[in-house]
Design an enzyme around this catalytic site. Structure first.
Site, PDB file in Angstrom:
ATOM      1  N   CYS A 117       0.735  -1.326   0.002  1.00 21.96           N
ATOM      2  CA  CYS A 117       0.087  -0.010  -0.072  1.00 21.96           C
ATOM      3  C   CYS A 117       0.967   1.229  -0.040  1.00 21.96           C
ATOM      4  CB  CYS A 117      -0.948   0.139   1.193  1.00 21.96           C
ATOM      5  SG  CYS A 117      -0.308   0.969   2.500  1.00 21.96           S
ATOM      6  N   GLU A 118       0.734   2.341  -0.853  1.00 27.19           N
ATOM      7  CA  GLU A 118       1.266   3.615  -0.935  1.00 27.19           C
ATOM      8  C   GLU A 118       1.110   4.519   0.248  1.00 27.19           C
ATOM      9  OE1 GLU A 118       0.121   4.936  -4.664  1.00 27.19           O
ATOM     10  OE2 GLU A 118      -1.484   6.162  -3.704  1.00 27.19           O
ATOM     11  N   HIS A 119       0.420   4.138   0.958  1.00 32.16           N
ATOM     12  CA  HIS A 119       0.085   5.026   2.166  1.00 32.16           C
ATOM     13  C   HIS A 119       0.981   4.627   3.382  1.00 32.16           C
ATOM     14  CE1 HIS A 119      -4.102   5.349   0.280  1.00 32.16           C
ATOM     15  NE2 HIS A 119      -3.385   6.221  -0.036  1.00 32.16           N
ATOM     16  N   HIS A 120       1.350   3.388   3.592  1.00 33.54           N
ATOM     17  CA  HIS A 120       2.129   2.696   4.774  1.00 33.54           C
ATOM     18  C   HIS A 120       3.066   2.309   4.490  1.00 33.54           C
ATOM     19  CE1 HIS A 120      -2.186   3.433   6.130  1.00 33.54           C
ATOM     20  NE2 HIS A 120      -1.586   3.845   7.229  1.00 33.54           N
ATOM     21  N   GLN A 146      -5.640  -0.648  -3.925  1.00 34.61           N
ATOM     22  CA  GLN A 146      -6.464  -1.779  -4.587  1.00 34.61           C
ATOM     23  C   GLN A 146      -7.205  -1.254  -5.448  1.00 34.61           C
ATOM     24  OE1 GLN A 146      -7.789  -4.659  -1.531  1.00 34.61           O
ATOM     25  NE2 GLN A 146      -9.143  -5.596  -2.984  1.00 34.61           N
ATOM     26  N   HIS A 169      -4.908  -6.308   3.986  1.00 37.87           N
ATOM     27  CA  HIS A 169      -4.151  -5.067   4.235  1.00 37.87           C
ATOM     28  C   HIS A 169      -3.233  -5.413   5.559  1.00 37.87           C
ATOM     29  CE1 HIS A 169      -5.513  -2.897   0.572  1.00 37.87           C
ATOM     30  NE2 HIS A 169      -6.269  -3.816   0.858  1.00 37.87           N
ATOM     31  N   CYS A 211      -1.774  -3.149   7.042  1.00 36.66           N
ATOM     32  CA  CYS A 211      -1.932  -1.762   7.469  1.00 36.66           C
ATOM     33  C   CYS A 211      -3.249  -1.482   8.385  1.00 36.66           C
ATOM     34  CB  CYS A 211      -1.841  -0.554   6.565  1.00 36.66           C
ATOM     35  SG  CYS A 211      -3.013  -0.550   5.203  1.00 36.66           S
TER      36      CYS A 211
HETATM   37 ZN    ZN Z   1      -2.159   1.119   3.984  1.00 36.16          ZN
END
Ligand code: ZN
Length: 213
Positions: free
Chosen positions: A98-101, A139, A167, A169
């Site tokens: 995931c590009e956020h975490h 996703q 996920h 995260c």
């Molecule tokens: Zn994430």
């Protein structure tokens, strides 16, 4: 030469970073070492000595989809055919980040399409999934990219992609929901416009094993 090839590929269109692995590994190794210090660790202690370089190499591996030439992968694997029934490749394992975490999300991907005078070698579909999954992703976008690329390259009457993923995260931090499955889908062409086609696909991907009704 490699530059020119990428220019015509999908990866170039998405304006991706240039490839320079030895340099990248050195830069990333140094950064991971600093990260370990910031976490309160001692990068010089025995167990961590080679960790920064290992992490750098692992990250490059897990994002190697940036450097896959999807156009070339598919161009050599399209075959003219009169078959016009639904083709499904289901339960494709995938691993993404995931590009956020920068934490993994992973699960199963199911792909279906309705051919329009040509089919693609079946083994290429998991490779397309991999090429888009092994990048920093969300996703929803991953699902759409797979569907739109197959639709365009195959000129198919329709393409359907369903992805089911866990996920880390969500599981390890934040809401800490261990059993949550995120499901995304992209339905294009006939799968979007015809209920019967979409329902047939959804029914077929729900079947558990070969031969099971
Ligand atoms: Zn994430």
């Amino acid at each position: 030469m490699a530059q020119r090839r990428r220019r015509s590929s999908i990866s170039r269109m998405e304006d991706l970073p240039p490839i320079s692995p030895p340099h990248d590994i050195a830069v990333m190794t140094n950064l991971v070492s600093q990260l370990l210090k910031a976490l309160g660790e001692s990068p010089g202690r025995n167990g961590l000595l080679k960790t920064p370089e290992r992490v750098a190499k692992a990250l490059l591996f897990m994002t190697k989809g940036y450097h896959e030439d999807i156009e070339r992968l598919l161009n050599g694997a399209l075959f003219p055919i009169e078959y016009d029934e639904m083709v499904i490749v289901k339960d494709i394992d995938f691993f993404s980040m995931c590009e956020h975490h920068l934490l993994p999300f992973f699960g199963k991907c199911h792909v279906g399409y309705l051919p329009n005078k040509k089919v693609v070698g079946l083994s290429k579909i998991p490779r397309v999934v991999d090429a888009f999954a092994r990048r920093l992703q969300v996703q929803e976008r991953l699902t759409t990219q797979i569907a739109e690329t197959l639709k365009r390259k195959l000129d198919a009457h329709g393409v359907a992609v369903v992805m089911e993923a866990r996920h880390l995260c969500m599981m390890m931090r934040g809401v800490e929901k261990q059993n949550t499955l995120a499901v995304t889908s992209s339905m294009l062409g006939a799968f979007r416009t015809q209920d019967q086609t979409r329902n047939e696909f959804l029914k077929l991907i729900r079947r558990n094993a070969v031969g099971e009704a």
